[in-house]
Each structure stands twice: as structure tokens, then as C-alpha cells.
Scaffold this motif. Sequence first.
Motif, PDB file in Angstrom:
ATOM      1  N   ARG A   6       3.717   5.841  -5.502  1.00 47.25           N
ATOM      2  CA  ARG A   6       3.695   5.904  -6.972  1.00 47.25           C
ATOM      3  C   ARG A   6       2.571   6.789  -7.479  1.00 47.25           C
ATOM      4  O   ARG A   6       2.655   7.339  -8.572  1.00 47.25           O
ATOM      5  CB  ARG A   6       3.526   4.503  -7.562  1.00 47.25           C
ATOM      6  N   HIS A   7       1.501   6.954  -6.698  1.00 46.73           N
ATOM      7  CA  HIS A   7       0.331   7.686  -7.166  1.00 46.73           C
ATOM      8  C   HIS A   7       0.117   9.022  -6.471  1.00 46.73           C
ATOM      9  O   HIS A   7      -0.945   9.630  -6.602  1.00 46.73           O
ATOM     10  CB  HIS A   7      -0.920   6.808  -7.010  1.00 46.73           C
ATOM     11  N   LEU A  55       0.827  -1.203   0.000  1.00 46.62           N
ATOM     12  CA  LEU A  55       0.000   0.000   0.000  1.00 46.62           C
ATOM     13  C   LEU A  55       0.865   1.259   0.000  1.00 46.62           C
ATOM     14  O   LEU A  55       0.603   2.207  -0.741  1.00 46.62           O
ATOM     15  CB  LEU A  55      -0.941   0.009   1.203  1.00 46.62           C
ATOM     16  N   ARG A  56       1.919   1.269   0.822  1.00 43.50           N
ATOM     17  CA  ARG A  56       2.828   2.418   0.845  1.00 43.50           C
ATOM     18  C   ARG A  56       3.461   2.645  -0.532  1.00 43.50           C
ATOM     19  O   ARG A  56       3.582   3.775  -0.997  1.00 43.50           O
ATOM     20  CB  ARG A  56       3.910   2.223   1.895  1.00 43.50           C
ATOM     21  N   GLN A  57       3.883   1.557  -1.176  1.00 50.46           N
ATOM     22  CA  GLN A  57       4.480   1.679  -2.509  1.00 50.46           C
ATOM     23  C   GLN A  57       3.461   2.225  -3.503  1.00 50.46           C
ATOM     24  O   GLN A  57       3.777   3.100  -4.307  1.00 50.46           O
ATOM     25  CB  GLN A  57       5.003   0.326  -2.975  1.00 50.46           C
ATOM     26  N   TRP A  58       2.255   1.725  -3.449  1.00 52.91           N
ATOM     27  CA  TRP A  58       1.205   2.188  -4.362  1.00 52.91           C
ATOM     28  C   TRP A  58       0.926   3.665  -4.130  1.00 52.91           C
ATOM     29  O   TRP A  58       0.816   4.434  -5.077  1.00 52.91           O
ATOM     30  CB  TRP A  58      -0.068   1.365  -4.150  1.00 52.91           C
TER      31      TRP A  58
END
Length: 82
Positions: free
Chosen positions: A65-66, A59-62
Amino acid sequence: MRRLLPQHVRAATFSVRRWRGLDPTQVYGYLDLLADELERLTRDLATANTEGERIRQALRQWQSRHTDCRHTSTTPNSRWSR
């Protein structure tokens, strides 16, 4: 309070009484079942914690990225503010 672990249950000892008390074989058999269940629950908890951490990282990576994503559509009757 100290956490009860399977090895604590397996290491429990009881004094044997000749005329009264519980059957040691039954007590230790039950403790073995209890220790097995504690061991299973401990493994399940570790698995759930690992999976939860994996999901949090994803979730942190997503999110990172967004963060710069913005919706630029200008539909006049849109219900959603963008």
C-alpha cells in the motif's frame, strides 16, 4: 533425527524387571508429565508460527500500500533525505 512428539512419549514401553530397575509407575508418571509439556510446547510453537505469519502478511500488505508514497517536503535543514 525423528521429531519427538507427545504421542511417542505416551506410547513408550519398558520391560519390567523383578529384582532391579525402575518403578514402572514412576517411569510412566514421569513420561505423562513429559508428554503434557511437549504437547503444551507444540501448541505454543504452532501459535507463535501462526502469529508470525499473520504479522508477515500484514507487513507485506502495508508495504504494497505504501510503495508509491514519497515524502515531498523540502525543509531546508532537514537531517533526513527524502
